[in-house]
Motif scaffolding. Structure first.
Motif, short mmCIF file in Angstrom:
data_model
loop_
_atom_site.label_atom_id
_atom_site.label_comp_id
_atom_site.label_asym_id
_atom_site.label_seq_id
_atom_site.Cartn_x
_atom_site.Cartn_y
_atom_site.Cartn_z
N GLU A 34 0.83 -1.21 0.00
CA GLU A 34 0.00 0.00 0.00
C GLU A 34 0.86 1.27 0.00
O GLU A 34 0.55 2.24 -0.68
N GLU A 84 -8.66 6.76 0.96
CA GLU A 84 -8.15 5.65 1.77
C GLU A 84 -7.69 4.56 0.82
O GLU A 84 -8.45 4.13 -0.05
N LYS A 86 -5.85 0.79 -0.11
CA LYS A 86 -5.66 -0.59 0.31
C LYS A 86 -4.90 -1.33 -0.78
O LYS A 86 -4.93 -0.94 -1.95
N ILE A 91 -12.01 -5.71 -0.63
CA ILE A 91 -12.57 -4.71 0.28
C ILE A 91 -13.66 -5.39 1.10
O ILE A 91 -14.51 -6.09 0.56
N GLN A 92 -13.62 -5.15 2.39
CA GLN A 92 -14.62 -5.70 3.31
C GLN A 92 -15.54 -4.57 3.78
O GLN A 92 -15.17 -3.40 3.71
N HIS A 95 -14.12 -1.73 5.88
CA HIS A 95 -13.32 -0.69 5.23
C HIS A 95 -14.20 0.49 4.83
O HIS A 95 -13.80 1.64 4.96
N ARG A 96 -15.40 0.20 4.34
CA ARG A 96 -16.36 1.28 4.01
C ARG A 96 -16.77 2.02 5.28
O ARG A 96 -16.87 3.25 5.27
N GLN A 98 -15.01 2.33 7.98
CA GLN A 98 -13.84 3.12 8.37
C GLN A 98 -13.84 4.46 7.63
O GLN A 98 -13.67 5.52 8.25
N VAL A 99 -14.03 4.44 6.32
CA VAL A 99 -14.03 5.67 5.52
C VAL A 99 -15.20 6.56 5.93
O VAL A 99 -15.05 7.78 6.06
N LEU A 113 -12.35 5.00 -1.59
CA LEU A 113 -11.68 3.82 -1.07
C LEU A 113 -11.11 3.10 -2.29
O LEU A 113 -11.87 2.67 -3.16
N ASN A 115 -8.62 0.13 -3.77
CA ASN A 115 -7.84 -1.09 -3.58
C ASN A 115 -7.03 -1.34 -4.86
O ASN A 115 -7.60 -1.58 -5.92
#
Length: 135
Positions: A34, A84, A86, A91-92, A95-96, A98-99, A113, A115
């Motif tokens: 990352e 953000e 990754k 993506i889990q 993660h959404r 978190q953002v 987000l 990835n």
């Protein structure tokens, strides 16, 4: 569902960021750390004339006490767009979330987000809206 109106200027920043991510991914491909993608994306965005804050510390106050290093934000573009990054298998939902939490704390309407660990970068980009945002 509440409608969030994202200002045109932030939409333009999002478009520039997606295009820069596409350039980085096309150049490097998936499979790196990352931190490598973060550095390269910051370079691309800086070359486009944007202001980039990397690893910005976001303090938190809990029960009246300051927690100085509660969060580190990957990228803030022109002080208006959270990005953000990754480099993971998938993506889990966390993660959404978190953002979304970062957006609420920053009082920003939109975050990306991204990835980089995907064959096609378009499949790794997720727009996250702050449904509590008031313009």
């Amino acid at each position: 569902m509440k409608q969030v109106v994202v200002p045109d200027e932030i939409e333009q920043l999002a478009t520039q960021t997606v295009n820069a991510a596409l350039t980085v991914h096309r150049t490097l491909g998936p499979g790196l750390l990352e931190s490598a993608y973060q550095e390269c994306l910051a370079i691309e965005l800086s070359l486009a004339g944007l202001t980039i804050e990397r690893e910005k510390v976001l303090p938190l106050t809990y029960r009246g006490r300051a927690i100085e290093n509660a969060y580190r934000l990957d990228l803030i573009i022109n002080g208006q767009l959270l990005v953000e990054l990754k480099a993971i298998d998938a993506i889990q939902p966390i993660h959404r979330v978190q953002v979304t939490t970062y957006l609420k704390l920053l009082k920003l309407p939109l975050g990306l987000l991204i990835n980089f660990n995907v064959p096609l970068i378009k499949d790794g980009i997720t727009r996250v809206l702050n449904l509590d945002f008031q313009s």
